[in-house]
Design a protein around this motif. Sequence first.
Motif, PDB file in Angstrom:
ATOM      1  N   CYS A 134       7.977   9.714  13.456  1.00  0.00           N
ATOM      2  CA  CYS A 134       6.897   9.731  14.451  1.00  0.00           C
ATOM      3  C   CYS A 134       7.482   9.743  15.858  1.00  0.00           C
ATOM      4  O   CYS A 134       7.057  10.528  16.725  1.00  0.00           O
ATOM      5  CB  CYS A 134       5.993   8.512  14.282  1.00  0.00           C
ATOM      6  SG  CYS A 134       4.974   8.506  12.790  1.00  0.00           S
TER       7      CYS A 134
ATOM      8  N   GLN B 146       9.748   6.863   8.207  1.00  0.00           N
ATOM      9  CA  GLN B 146       8.569   7.585   8.666  1.00  0.00           C
ATOM     10  C   GLN B 146       8.279   7.264  10.132  1.00  0.00           C
ATOM     11  O   GLN B 146       7.927   8.150  10.917  1.00  0.00           O
ATOM     12  CB  GLN B 146       7.367   7.212   7.802  1.00  0.00           C
ATOM     13  CG  GLN B 146       7.421   7.740   6.392  1.00  0.00           C
ATOM     14  CD  GLN B 146       6.770   9.105   6.258  1.00  0.00           C
ATOM     15  OE1 GLN B 146       5.709   9.347   6.811  1.00  0.00           O
ATOM     16  NE2 GLN B 146       7.400   9.997   5.516  1.00  0.00           N
TER      17      GLN B 146
ATOM     18  N   ALA C 113       2.893  12.056   9.203  1.00  0.00           N
ATOM     19  CA  ALA C 113       3.879  10.974   9.152  1.00  0.00           C
ATOM     20  C   ALA C 113       3.164   9.638   9.235  1.00  0.00           C
ATOM     21  O   ALA C 113       2.077   9.528   9.819  1.00  0.00           O
ATOM     22  CB  ALA C 113       4.891  11.108  10.287  1.00  0.00           C
TER      23      ALA C 113
ATOM     24  N   TYR D  95      -1.500   6.829   8.730  1.00  0.00           N
ATOM     25  CA  TYR D  95      -0.782   8.092   8.853  1.00  0.00           C
ATOM     26  C   TYR D  95      -1.372   8.890  10.004  1.00  0.00           C
ATOM     27  O   TYR D  95      -2.511   8.677  10.420  1.00  0.00           O
ATOM     28  CB  TYR D  95      -0.785   8.888   7.545  1.00  0.00           C
ATOM     29  CG  TYR D  95      -2.120   9.516   7.172  1.00  0.00           C
ATOM     30  CD1 TYR D  95      -2.475  10.775   7.645  1.00  0.00           C
ATOM     31  CD2 TYR D  95      -3.006   8.866   6.318  1.00  0.00           C
ATOM     32  CE1 TYR D  95      -3.680  11.351   7.298  1.00  0.00           C
ATOM     33  CE2 TYR D  95      -4.216   9.429   5.962  1.00  0.00           C
ATOM     34  CZ  TYR D  95      -4.544  10.676   6.457  1.00  0.00           C
ATOM     35  OH  TYR D  95      -5.748  11.252   6.108  1.00  0.00           O
TER      36      TYR D  95
END
Length: 328
Positions: free
Chosen positions: A170, A166, A158, A321
């Motif tokens: 998380c 996104q 993520a 990410y």
Amino acid sequence: MEITAGGLLEVRITPADVGKRVSVRRVEAGLSGSPEFTDTIGVLTSWDQGVLLITKKDGRSVRIAQSSLVAGKVVPAAPARRRGPAASFEELSRVAARSWQPLESERLGGWTLRAAAGFTRRANSVLPEGEPGIPLDDALARVTSWYARRDLPAYVQAATGAAGTQELLCAELERRGWVSEASAEVRIGALAPVGDVDAPASGSVRLTRVPDEDWLGRYGRVDDPEVARRVLVEGPSVWFASLEGGRAVGRCVVDGRWAGFAAVAVDPAHRRQGLATAVMAALARRALEEGASAAWLQVETDNADALSLYDRLGFAAHHAYHHYRAPR
């Protein structure tokens, strides 16, 4: 900080602003007993039972007691820092996925479950490109079971700093005990300057379509060479670069206008001699010949030497990410 016409600070956010980027100021008692103010900017990922959870651009989450707030407001999304090509998160995500293809995959709504016998987290993690189509807890149970049947740990990849949905994911993963085991920056830049670099060893770089034993040995993250080769050679147009004896290696995937660099590794006995730069320059020139004009790469946030190299080559952070592992 929000100030009213009367000169007073004002909290102008509510739980209805979850998912938005906010700026808040809170007050706490300092070491001397006097009040100290702290400002935080990030995505408001939850507001439950009097506690706000704000996810910052670097992926860290900050918990703030509602009772400590003295000011707060919704702020516009931060502009991405870029030098070179413009790119959306969605475009880069698709390009990156094509460059690290799994041996098997399965769709779960807008999620893709990927597996490659454990070779690299990128090919052995869930890629969420939308909603899973079922409640999150049910989706995570499906994910955990799917990887368990393959004797693999369950990971979800993520992002932060690019898309609010996104960042919400998380926060939800952290709330359920999933642990971020690795974080990386996605960086982008213009390709031509990389190809123009005059590296002393660039003339001796060899380019091939398949990695040989020296290349795999220098990359050094290979338990099963056959599995590694099957993953590494997949992509729109894949090139492997190496210096004699595997002193330095690198990989590049050319995909339309994009050239993606990865697996750049140098023999510790030959570091700080420009070998990584030479490998990247040779790969960049080949990518330019194939029509690419922009470059991207992924670098772990604790790799200081690589970050310094990519700074010099003109790469700028686009987003980050994180690979979240299921609770053990």
